[in-house]
Write an enzyme that holds these catalytic residues in place. Structure first.
Site, PDB file in Angstrom:
ATOM      1  CE1 TYR A  55      -2.869  -3.202   0.534  1.00 19.18           C
ATOM      2  CE2 TYR A  55      -3.357  -2.489   2.759  1.00 19.18           C
ATOM      3  CZ  TYR A  55      -3.513  -3.397   1.735  1.00 19.18           C
ATOM      4  OH  TYR A  55      -4.322  -4.491   1.922  1.00 19.18           O
ATOM      5  CE  LYS A  80      -2.993  -7.192   4.758  1.00 19.00           C
ATOM      6  NZ  LYS A  80      -3.243  -5.762   4.547  1.00 19.00           N
ATOM      7  CG  HIS A 113      -0.443  -8.667   0.562  1.00 19.28           C
ATOM      8  ND1 HIS A 113      -0.132  -7.330   0.554  1.00 19.28           N
ATOM      9  CD2 HIS A 113      -1.778  -8.723   0.391  1.00 19.28           C
ATOM     10  CE1 HIS A 113      -1.243  -6.619   0.405  1.00 19.28           C
ATOM     11  NE2 HIS A 113      -2.254  -7.447   0.295  1.00 19.28           N
TER      12      HIS A 113
END
Ligand SMILES: NC(=O)c1ccc[n+]([C@@H]2O[C@H](COP(=O)([O-])OP(=O)(O)OC[C@H]3O[C@@H](n4cnc5c(N)ncnc54)[C@H](OP(=O)(O)O)[C@@H]3O)[C@@H](O)[C@H]2O)c1
Length: 286
Positions: A55, A80, A113
């Site tokens: 992200y 993650k 992830h």
């Protein structure tokens, strides 16, 4: 400052730790506005933040937690491992970078992830063993996986002794993902439901809006409450302050069993997915 007792229930994990059942997700929150969104969430009462290396906004999460004046131990932080770093040496470097971005010496939960079964010669076992070392040295309080299918979980089970504390999977009324969820339940793996309101897509469904009208709640509250009563861990994302508050206000009403069943009957199976299928997903961010 320490938190006062929270309305949010906790879920017991298989390693002795607990996790707040409701948190705040920051997927697609731009890095330069993440600190503001997370600060709004912490002010609203959230004490669980879900971020990821992918992200690109771990730094903003750490900034907001520090600026809140809360003790680090009062906020549950998950991150993650990014898809490009599954090889053990890369995973170790990436994890150190995660801690540095967050500005903390531990995360509460660290996940693989995606399983990426078509990459790395299908080897996610050595990646998992690398995460186990982070747990052993105390820099990850708990470790888990994300987007693992039953077959992937079985492989971890046969190759290692360490059972993931959680599996974070796409799960909402349009994709119940029941096979994976049931396997987790039977094997002590807590289910975290990502995109819990299907990125907003389920909020206009007449089944949901009718229940919401009858109860005097919003469609998002009804769907999030549905997850809570089914035992899943959720962390809806919003950058809209009023929605951040609305999504936290779930603990003074209940859905009847019949309403829970009606919402579950919206399942569309594979066509209900909003994200990629974990069996084929093989994207390495550039
Ligand atoms: N492990 C994985 O592979 C994976 C994948 C996806 C997501 N996740 C995690 O799960 C979290 C949540 O999933 P998500 O962000 O994909 O989707 P989501 O939480 O299901 O939905 C977010 C969308 O719904 C809108 N929204 C939020 N609350 C609302 C409300 N009360 N009323 C109307 N609309 C509302 C948001 O808009 P605004 O922001 O404009 O308010 C945003 O567009 C992520 O942030 C991330 O932490 C994990």
């Amino acid at each position: 400052m320490s938190t006062t007792s929270s309305k949010v229930p906790t879920v017991a994990l298989n390693d002795g730790h607990t996790i707040p059942q409701l948190g705040f997700g920051v997927f697609q929150v731009p890095p330069d506005t993440t600190a503001r969104a997370v600060s709004t969430a912490l002010e609203a009462g959230y004490r669980h933040i879900d971020t990821a290396e992918m992200y690109g906004n771990e730094r903003g999460v750490g900034e907001a937690v520090r600026a809140s004046g809360l003790d680090r131990s009062d906020v549950y932080i998950t991150s993650k491992l990014n898809n490009g770093y599954h090889r053990p040496d890369d995973a170790r470097k990436a994890f150190a970078q995660t801690l540095s971005e967050l500005g903390t010496d531990y995360v509460d939960l660290f996940l693989i992830h995606w399983p990426l079964p078509t990459l790395y010669g299908g080897d996610f076992v050595s990646t998992w063993e690398t995460l186990a070392a982070f747990k052993q040295d105390g820099r990850a309080r708990s470790i888990g996986v994300s987007n693992f299918q039953v077959e992937h979980l079985k492989r971890l089970q046969s190759a290692t002794e360490i059972v993931p504390a959680v599996n974070q999977i796409e799960l909402h009324p349009y994709l119940l993902n029941d096979e994976v969820r049931s396997y987790g339940e039977a094997n002590g793996i807590a289910t975290e439901a990502w995109s819990p309101i299907a990125k907003g897509r389920v909020l206009g469904d007449p089944v949901v809006t009718k229940i919401a009208e009858r109860l005097g709640r919003t469609p998002a509250q009804v769907v999030l409450r549905w997850h809570i009563q089914r035992g899943s861990i959720v962390f809806p994302k919003s950058t809209t302050p009023a929605r951040i508050e609305e999504n936290f206000d779930l603990f003074d009403f209940e859905l009847a069993d019949d309403d829970i069943a009606k919402i579950a009957s919206l399942d569309k199976g594979e066509t209900g997915r909003t994200g990629p299928n974990p069996d084929t997903f093989a994207m390495i961010p550039g």
